[in-house]
Design an enzyme around this catalytic site. Structure first.
Site, PDB file in Angstrom:
ATOM      1  N   ARG A 195       0.868  -1.430  -0.017  1.00  0.00           N
ATOM      2  CA  ARG A 195       0.088  -0.006   0.026  1.00  0.00           C
ATOM      3  C   ARG A 195       1.089   1.372   0.061  1.00  0.00           C
ATOM      4  O   ARG A 195       0.617   2.214   0.439  1.00  0.00           O
ATOM      5  CB  ARG A 195      -1.232   0.017   1.283  1.00  0.00           C
ATOM      6  CG  ARG A 195      -1.727  -1.346   1.523  1.00  0.00           C
ATOM      7  CD  ARG A 195      -2.469  -1.787   0.430  1.00  0.00           C
ATOM      8  NE  ARG A 195      -3.364  -1.100  -0.221  1.00  0.00           N
ATOM      9  CZ  ARG A 195      -3.473  -1.186  -1.641  1.00  0.00           C
ATOM     10  NH1 ARG A 195      -3.069  -2.290  -2.234  1.00  0.00           N
ATOM     11  NH2 ARG A 195      -4.373  -0.447  -2.145  1.00  0.00           N
ATOM     12  N   THR A 224       3.863   0.307  -4.696  1.00  0.00           N
ATOM     13  CA  THR A 224       4.573  -0.297  -5.484  1.00  0.00           C
ATOM     14  C   THR A 224       4.054  -0.802  -6.640  1.00  0.00           C
ATOM     15  O   THR A 224       4.542  -1.084  -7.812  1.00  0.00           O
ATOM     16  CB  THR A 224       4.990  -1.657  -4.549  1.00  0.00           C
ATOM     17  OG1 THR A 224       3.672  -2.387  -4.086  1.00  0.00           O
ATOM     18  CG2 THR A 224       5.852  -1.381  -3.376  1.00  0.00           C
ATOM     19  N   GLU A 232       2.476  -9.833  -9.150  1.00  0.00           N
ATOM     20  CA  GLU A 232       3.369 -10.405  -7.995  1.00  0.00           C
ATOM     21  C   GLU A 232       3.316 -11.731  -8.252  1.00  0.00           C
ATOM     22  O   GLU A 232       2.570 -12.523  -8.877  1.00  0.00           O
ATOM     23  CB  GLU A 232       2.445  -9.937  -6.607  1.00  0.00           C
ATOM     24  CG  GLU A 232       2.482  -8.710  -6.276  1.00  0.00           C
ATOM     25  CD  GLU A 232       1.673  -8.393  -5.144  1.00  0.00           C
ATOM     26  OE1 GLU A 232       1.717  -7.313  -4.614  1.00  0.00           O
ATOM     27  OE2 GLU A 232       1.505  -9.221  -4.169  1.00  0.00           O
ATOM     28  N   SER A 236      -4.722  -3.541  -5.759  1.00  0.00           N
ATOM     29  CA  SER A 236      -4.596  -2.173  -6.370  1.00  0.00           C
ATOM     30  C   SER A 236      -5.048  -1.996  -7.718  1.00  0.00           C
ATOM     31  O   SER A 236      -4.927  -0.845  -8.412  1.00  0.00           O
ATOM     32  CB  SER A 236      -2.987  -1.829  -6.103  1.00  0.00           C
ATOM     33  OG  SER A 236      -2.551  -1.542  -5.002  1.00  0.00           O
ATOM     34  N   VAL A 293      -4.815   1.214 -10.389  1.00  0.00           N
ATOM     35  CA  VAL A 293      -3.678   1.510 -11.410  1.00  0.00           C
ATOM     36  C   VAL A 293      -4.216   1.325 -13.094  1.00  0.00           C
ATOM     37  O   VAL A 293      -3.619   1.613 -13.915  1.00  0.00           O
ATOM     38  CB  VAL A 293      -2.758   0.285 -11.323  1.00  0.00           C
ATOM     39  CG1 VAL A 293      -1.874   0.712  -9.913  1.00  0.00           C
ATOM     40  CG2 VAL A 293      -2.994  -1.058 -11.565  1.00  0.00           C
ATOM     41  N   PRO A 339      -4.916   6.667 -14.771  1.00  0.00           N
ATOM     42  CA  PRO A 339      -3.684   7.336 -14.901  1.00  0.00           C
ATOM     43  C   PRO A 339      -3.381   7.850 -13.513  1.00  0.00           C
ATOM     44  O   PRO A 339      -4.074   7.994 -12.749  1.00  0.00           O
ATOM     45  CB  PRO A 339      -4.068   8.523 -15.764  1.00  0.00           C
ATOM     46  CG  PRO A 339      -5.649   8.659 -15.598  1.00  0.00           C
ATOM     47  CD  PRO A 339      -6.292   7.344 -15.330  1.00  0.00           C
ATOM     48  N   VAL A 340      -2.185   8.394 -13.475  1.00  0.00           N
ATOM     49  CA  VAL A 340      -1.550   8.966 -12.104  1.00  0.00           C
ATOM     50  C   VAL A 340      -2.486   9.854 -11.655  1.00  0.00           C
ATOM     51  O   VAL A 340      -2.693  10.893 -12.388  1.00  0.00           O
ATOM     52  CB  VAL A 340      -0.189   9.163 -12.670  1.00  0.00           C
ATOM     53  CG1 VAL A 340       0.370  10.027 -11.226  1.00  0.00           C
ATOM     54  CG2 VAL A 340       0.740   8.309 -12.758  1.00  0.00           C
TER      55      VAL A 340
END
Lengths: 366, 366
Positions: free
Chosen positions: A69, A72, A90, A276, A280, A283-284
């Site tokens: 969190r 990453t 992952e 997440s 994701v 966009p940022v």
């Protein structure tokens, strides 16, 4: 002396023969040396474009991690958007093997028993390296720079830096209050973290980031870079230029638009089950930056600098709710507006599970 | 046409040039094919005599196992006495990795999660194979046939037979009453076995040998051989001829005199901590054959065929104390006499720990 046609041909043939012999001999020696070289594992992977990628323990490699969190997944998604880098989801198994390996390393009865059985640390390193390389090299499309993101692998940075001599590490830092609020509000199970207690989670965050930062410091700034999540979402261009420079990889504008590369070949592969994913695909943006404010119990707030001394060590004011993290780039403001407008919906393949998870998570999200 | 010296020389040079080119090209191609072949792990080990051994997942390999205290160490010691085979001590780590691997295989949440993260079973197989090969290949002097003895690996015979296509398995069988008496009287800790209870240990022995025999049967008689401990100590020549024939390895008289090869180059490497070390420093003998008789509690004896139905399935009469295991070879009788006379003392390097262990173990030994 004039050369007759026949003599000339003969001479040419001889020269050609010697030349071919020399070339082939050269390649044979080169090839043989590849075999006898101390590359224990030599993996050949064919890309979708039929290019062959050859990996070994000296291949360049990036490990992304930090306390869960802490951004990453965002970091690895942005790196995945770069055509020369592939991280992928992952693996889950890498931290397990590293845990087993550390158990065999710790001074004590177990290590002594292994030595009595002639099982040396070098042997275990060779075996671990081989295992990890197989997983990392095969876990997604091949690329020039392999990358892996399992958050807690950065607890083994020193070890990894030894067995993979050309590896680099990106340690994500984030205001612990934000990370903890995120795991609690989203109910993200993390071994050892009691999600019913902000106090406990902050103490565990403190311990974990201290340990990972320590490893990062010992690995050294040439090989381990810390990246603040807040800086990454506020000034992504500046941060990514820094990251790519650190990784010795040329700039590519695509890293600032990772949301366009989701599910694309050579792009960003997302997992339905990762926590997440629903974030994701956007966009940022600044949605998650200060969501934690107002959710931490009063008694914990008052005791913050004792519970989590790493906050101030990392430059986060423990008494500011929130601290001033910095100024956003115009692009990010724009992204955030689009996100708040509802422009980004999860793609069908990721949608169903995301909705289930969203329904399960309680009111406030972080 | 007569050939002048100069023309002859030129011709010879050309022929030589072409020949060299062809040879080097051939070797280059061969070498290249070794690299691109689907051998994921290619390990090169140099022996003490500077010979290079090249191992990969197709290398011939032997796995020796069974329930602990069933003669597994004796079998591997006798194989170690063969110049072409090397087993070495227990690795301890191989069963741990196999345990981890089986956990990732079992249908359920964990396996599904891995698949959601794009971690396939094939990837895990590649990684596991690489790890195991590194350990086995490096764990001792290289030899033409690598061998490994960790008793419980035979619970994974089917899996190992798939990832190592030229592997074979030797499952040691023994009268469960003898194995259990041995572990209890020598206090050999085995996970899951309650050493304070003959009843519990016999039930656990039953379950374990049933499972390993099942795997062995499925692997098939061409690749898995069962060997009775009793037959091995009573008629070692006959049994070892059978074993070596099964392994496709030529006969060598040394396997009947393993005690002469202890600590020798290319011989038998013993561990100070392994529980059978003080026994295998002696030649094959009958000391431990019927030591269990008279030590099993009456109530357990009366209930024997219910507690351990595998006894009769394996051909051991559950009501005979003891059964007639067979007739010993003269050589074995001779060995046993020498042992009882006290002719075999542990070498200095193994002595101290053996003595400590002997002092710790209680009265009766098995």
């Amino acid at each position: 002396m004039r050369l007759s046609v026949r003599r000339g041909t003969t001479l040419l043939l001889c020269v050609f023969g010697v030349y071919t012999a020399a070339r082939a001999l050269y390649h044979a020696l080169l090839c043989q040396s590849k075999l006898v070289h101390n590359h224990r594992v030599s993996i050949l992977v064919k890309g979708s474009n039929q290019t062959q990628y050859h990996y070994n323990q000296d291949s360049p490699m990036v490990f992304v991690g930090g306390v869960p969190r802490s951004g990453t997944t965002l970091m690895r998604a942005m790196l995945d958007a770069h055509p020369l880098i592939r991280c992928g989801e992952e693996t889950r198994v890498i931290p397990r093997l590293l845990g087993l390996r550390q158990g065999w390393k710790r001074q004590g009865e177990e290590r002594q028993s292994l030595e009595d059985e002639d099982v040396t640390q070098e042997m275990l390193d060779a075996a671990t390296t081989a295992f990890l390389l197989e997983i990392i090299a095969r876990h997604g499309e091949p690329a020039q720079v392999l990358c892996n993101k399992d958050p807690f692998t950065l607890k083994s940075s020193i070890y990894l830096s030894n067995i993979f001599p050309n590896s680099k590490f990106i340690l994500m830092l984030r205001d612990g209050r934000a990370s903890v609020h995120s795991m609690i509000s989203r109910r993200v199970t993390i071994a050892g973290f009691d999600l019913s207690s902000y106090r406990d989670c902050l103490a565990k965050w403190n311990h974990a980031i201290e340990s990972m930062l320590f490893q990062c410091t010992l690995v050294g700034p040439k090989r381990c870079l810390t990246v603040r999540y807040e800086n990454l979402v506020l000034q992504p261009r500046t941060m990514m230029m820094k990251v790519l420079q650190f990784l010795d990889v040329p700039w590519h504008e695509g890293v600032l638009h990772h949301e366009l590369a989701i599910g694309q070949p050579g792009g960003v592969s997302l997992s339905r089950i990762e926590r997440s994913t629903d974030q994701v695909i956007k966009p940022v943006n600044l949605e998650a930056l200060t969501r934690w404010v107002g959710h931490i119990p009063r008694d914990v707030l008052e005791d913050m600098k004792n519970i989590a001394p790493m906050l101030s060590r990392l430059g986060y004011d423990p008494s500011a709710n929130p601290p001033d993290y910095g100024q956003p780039d115009p692009q990010v403001i724009n992204n955030t507006e689009r996100v708040l407008r509802g422009d980004f919906k999860p793609p069908a393949s990721l949608k169903r599970l995301s909705q289930e998870k969203m329904l399960k998570a309680s009111s406030t999200r972080g």
